[in-house]
Design an enzyme around this catalytic site. Structure first.
Site, PDB file in Angstrom:
ATOM      1  CD  GLN A  30      -3.330  -6.405  -9.024  1.00  0.00           C
ATOM      2  OE1 GLN A  30      -2.318  -6.427  -8.336  1.00  0.00           O
ATOM      3  NE2 GLN A  30      -3.670  -5.369  -9.749  1.00  0.00           N
ATOM      4  CE  LYS A  81       1.061  -4.686  -7.293  1.00  0.00           C
ATOM      5  NZ  LYS A  81      -0.387  -4.743  -7.391  1.00  0.00           N
ATOM      6  CG  ASP A 108      -3.092  -1.852  -2.358  1.00  0.00           C
ATOM      7  OD1 ASP A 108      -2.107  -1.257  -2.826  1.00  0.00           O
ATOM      8  OD2 ASP A 108      -3.725  -2.724  -2.969  1.00  0.00           O
TER       9      ASP A 108
END
Ligand code: NDP
Length: 292
Positions: A97, A53, A120
């Site tokens: 994460q 990422k 997200d």
């Protein structure tokens, strides 16, 4: 139209588009989008994702902020970090994460992220927006899937979509997106009776189960579009491991009209969509329009 949907190429095109728009936003708007990724602990798979990422964020011209915390981190310390990122004007997207260590309540942490920076799309505010069809942030994996499905099929109106799996990060948002495209949607799960029969009714079949090669050719209607979200590491038989999806590619590919492979299908689109969401939010937060 492609029979085997090339997710890698699709993701490369989307990243190139994001990169071009980031360039315009920097030049004409004076804003450099920034993405903060928070990793708690040493989970090897998570470390790989976070590295990837960060690399791709920088490649498209955005700023990448990585915060690596030990797996003993307290919930309070993590919440404090989220608060400081919420208040940091150079950060337009925050990703924590998952999974998090057991001492940390995932829901509290996710819902602490400012809904505008929740790239997200897991904050309850964004979940609610998606479920009522209001503009908000769409979770990256289902967003990548719907982009690829629409690119292949165009108008989805009236098609029967069957989703295998009802998780909050894939199955349910996928259902909302397909519903917004006027599909008739069936969501299946571990208690579904006669899963094979449900799958056979699908014009669009999305597998998000986490069971290696569970969906076989006999479960698929001829001409269906099959999207395989699953990522399963299995024994390759030569002392090594390999990645397979939830779909048995060998038996399904001859039956389907379109199919995503694993690897190289849905997976690459997830990070590309994260960058897409970050660009959108950088514009939204700073009051700039998204460059054309
Ligand atoms: P979850 O484990 O959260 O959900 C799995 C779902 O599958 C559940 O709804 C479960 O039903 C259902 N299920 C499990 N076994 C069966 C079965 N035998 N028959 C029917 N349904 C079943 O997984 P995720 O949604 O997070 O992920 C699914 C897969 O997608 C995984 O392989 C994951 O690695 C992959 N993934 C890939 C991403 C990418 O970027 N490509 C991103 C996210 C996930 P129930 O609710 O009843 O338990």
């Amino acid at each position: 139209m492609q029979k085997i949907i090339d997710g890698k190429a699709f993701a490369a095109n989307l990243r190139a588009e994001v990169q071009r728009k980031v360039g315009l936003l920097v030049k004409d708007g004076g804003v450099t989008p920034g993405l903060a990724v928070v990793l708690v602990g040493e989970d090897p798979a998570s470390q790989v994702y976070v590295r990837s990422k960060g690399k791709q964020t920088v490649e498209v011209g955005m700023q990448s902020f990585e915060h690596k915390l030990p797996d003993t981190t307290s919930q309070e310390a993590l919440v404090d970090l989220i608060d400081s990122l919420n208040n940091d004007d150079s950060v337009h997207g925050i990703l924590v994460q998952l999974p998090l260590p057991p001492q940390i309540d995932e829901k509290i942490v996710i819902n602490r992220i400012s809904p505008d920076k929740d790239v997200d799309g897991f904050h309850l505010d964004n979940v609610g927006r998606l479920s009522i069809g209001d503009p908000g942030i769409v979770p990256c994996t289902p967003l990548g899937c719907i982009m690829m499905i629409k690119e292949q099929l165009g108008d989805l109106s009236g098609k029967h979509a069957v989703i295998v799996g009802r998780s909050n990060i894939v199955g349910k948002p996928m259902a909302s997106l397909l519903l917004m495209e006027n599909c008739t949607v069936t969501i299946t799960h571990s208690r579904t009776k006669d899963l094979a029969a449900e799958c056979r009714r699908a014009d669009i079949l999305v597998a998000a189960v986490g069971r290696p090669e569970m969906i076989v050719g006999d479960w698929v209607k001829p001409g269906a579009t099959v999207i395989d979200v699953g990522i399963n590491r299995v024994d390759a038989g030569d002392g090594k491991t390999k990645l397979v999806g939830d779909v048995d590619f060998a038996s399904v590919e001859p039956v389907a009209s379109h199919i995503t492979p694993v690897p190289g299908g849905v997976g690459p689109m997830t990070i590309a969509c994260l960058l897409h969401n970050t660009l959108q939010q950088a514009c939204h937060i700073t009051g700039k329009s998204v460059p054309e």
